[in-house]
Write a protein that holds these residues in place. Structure first.
Motif, short mmCIF file in Angstrom:
data_model
loop_
_atom_site.label_atom_id
_atom_site.label_comp_id
_atom_site.label_asym_id
_atom_site.label_seq_id
_atom_site.Cartn_x
_atom_site.Cartn_y
_atom_site.Cartn_z
N ASN A 169 0.99 -1.30 0.01
CA ASN A 169 0.13 -0.08 -0.16
C ASN A 169 0.86 1.18 0.00
O ASN A 169 1.77 1.37 0.87
CB ASN A 169 -0.87 0.00 1.14
CG ASN A 169 -1.99 1.01 1.26
OD1 ASN A 169 -1.69 2.23 0.84
ND2 ASN A 169 -3.09 1.02 1.69
N ALA A 181 -11.15 6.73 -10.67
CA ALA A 181 -11.47 5.58 -11.19
C ALA A 181 -11.72 5.60 -12.74
O ALA A 181 -12.34 4.57 -13.37
CB ALA A 181 -12.78 4.90 -10.46
N ILE A 234 -9.48 3.33 -14.37
CA ILE A 234 -8.26 4.35 -14.02
C ILE A 234 -8.40 5.58 -14.84
O ILE A 234 -8.61 5.50 -16.32
CB ILE A 234 -6.97 3.77 -14.14
CG1 ILE A 234 -6.13 4.84 -13.50
CG2 ILE A 234 -6.41 3.49 -15.50
CD1 ILE A 234 -6.37 5.03 -11.97
N GLU A 289 -4.97 3.70 -3.46
CA GLU A 289 -4.47 4.00 -4.79
C GLU A 289 -4.63 2.78 -5.61
O GLU A 289 -4.11 1.59 -5.05
CB GLU A 289 -2.95 4.56 -4.92
CG GLU A 289 -2.99 5.95 -4.52
CD GLU A 289 -2.75 6.03 -3.10
OE1 GLU A 289 -2.32 7.24 -2.59
OE2 GLU A 289 -2.69 5.12 -2.49
N ASN A 290 -5.07 2.51 -6.77
CA ASN A 290 -5.17 1.47 -7.62
C ASN A 290 -3.66 1.50 -8.49
O ASN A 290 -3.56 2.00 -9.60
CB ASN A 290 -6.33 1.63 -8.74
CG ASN A 290 -5.96 0.70 -9.92
OD1 ASN A 290 -5.43 -0.44 -9.78
ND2 ASN A 290 -6.98 0.85 -10.81
N GLY A 309 -3.13 0.13 -12.02
CA GLY A 309 -3.79 0.85 -12.96
C GLY A 309 -3.12 2.06 -13.02
O GLY A 309 -3.02 2.60 -14.32
#
Length: 395
Positions: free
Chosen positions: A33, A70, A211, A240-241, A244
């Motif tokens: 993370n 997103a 994303i 956070e992705n 992506g």
């Protein structure tokens, strides 16, 4: 059926191999993370920071002006809703156009019905270009935001963004543009164009789905959209992705690096498509500006037939195309964009959108046009409207 010919790149694109390669380690090796403080998580944070820089460089922006979302719809919602909340003490008026993506139009409807906003929907001309005089006349002392898409997702027309940016700046109004279709297809420099906010989505330029980002110029007073943690400089909460984001950064860098050569090829094939269709199929209309259009966009309307019938028959030949925006493909109503440029319902229903990629060849174009000629001829042969039209022409 032979090979598939994919002509729906405005809906989504194939994720580029180098983008997938860049993403893979962040699923299984560097999966920490990025908000954590130990060294293992720093690898994820470094990936996010690099991607933010790649995207900022592609826009001529600063890293701290890029906020990940997103997707494009969230970015559009954020730009409109948060701006309205932040600037409502100044005014409650927003100007947009009649041909925006539904992520803008439906957000404006919400703000109008639920939040007391006043919305002006500016007309476009027959080519889908916003009328600048009408836009400027719509400005009032209450106007806080102008939102005009960079390029239309259906007909491909590119708007006079620099001129709109200048009008907004002259009147002290914020300018947002939905650049979901344009980013990676045409050069964009936010400072040169006077853009205060810009929305984009990764899967439109050979990046991953799920994303996007919102560019917010430093100094723009815009509020958080998702509340929770302190991610994205406390403006957009949520872990956070990372894969992506890394993929989007790689896709943006690739898009800028290949843009000149890639779009030159797309324009060549696009123009061949249009030239053959217009010369070899009667009673057809090109939708959108003939030259000020996205490099990969072909949108035509065939009189006397339904677009859905063409799509199904093209699909039988392995051709993937669209009758409009993928977001509204389940709707039986004609495109709001085609109606806004003045097409009657019966012609708007016969529209076909084909959006190319760098992999689309001249041979692909010729195959599709040859099949279209057969399909259109066959469908018209079954059309009472076409039969009546031909009888009148003979009399």
């Amino acid at each position: 059926m032979g090979k598939m010919i994919y002509l729906d790149n405005a809906a989504t694109t194939k994720t580029a191999p180098e983008v997938v390669e860049a993403m893979l380690p962040y699923f299984t090796e560097m999966y920490g993370n990025p908000s954590s403080i130990y060294d293992f998580a720093s690898k994820s944070k470094e990936g996010v920071t690099k991607a933010r820089g790649q995207i900022a460089d592609a826009l001529g922006a600063k890293r701290e002006e890029i906020y990940f979302t997103a997707g494009g719809s969230e970015a559009d919602n954020w730009a409109l809703k948060a701006t309205f909340e932040a600037y409502k003490s100044k005014g409650n008026h927003i100007i947009t156009t009649k041909i925006e993506h539904h992520a803008i139009l439906h957000t404006c409807e919400y703000l109008e019905k639920e939040r007391g906003a006043k919305i002006t929907y500016v007309d476009v001309d027959e080519n889908g270009i916003v009328k600048l005089d009408e836009l400027e006349k719509a400005i009032t002392p209450e106007t806080i935001l102008i939102s005009v898409m960079f390029a239309n997702n259906e007909i491909g027309s590119i708007q006079p963004i620099k001129e709109i940016g200048a009008i907004a700046k002259e009147h002290g109004i914020l300018f947002h543009t939905d650049a979901v279709q344009a980013f990676g297809q045409v050069p964009i420099n936010v400072d040169e164009l006077g853009i205060d906010m810009l929305s984009s989505s990764g899967h439109k330029l050979n990046g991953p789905k799920g994303i996007g980002f919102l560019y917010i110029r430093k100094g723009v007073k815009i509020r958080s959209f998702v509340h929770g943690g302190a991610q994205e400089r406390k403006r957009r909460a949520g872990t956070e992705n990372v894969p992506g984001i890394v993929g989007y950064g790689a896709a943006a860098e690739r898009a800028i690096r290949t843009m000149e050569e890639r779009t030159a090829k797309e324009i060549q094939v696009r123009d061949h498509f249009i030239d053959r269709i217009m010369k070899e199929i009667p009673y057809v209309k090109l939708n959108g500006h003939p030259t000020k259009r996205l490099p990969n966009n072909v949108n035509v309307s065939f009189q006397f037939i339904e677009g859905e019938s063409m799509l199904l028959m093209l699909d039988n030949y392995g051709v993937c195309a669209s009758s409009g925006s993928a977001c509204t493909s389940g709707s039986l109503d004609p495109s709001h964009v085609l109606l806004a440029i003045g097409l009657p319902h019966e012609i708007a229903h016969g529209s076909l959108r084909m959006t190319l990629s760098e992999e689309t060849t001249m041979e692909d174009a010729d195959f599709v046009v040859d099949k279209l000629k057969e399909i259109v001829s066959g469908l018209r042969a079954m059309s009472p409207l076409y039969e009546d039209f031909i009888k009148k022409q003979k009399n």
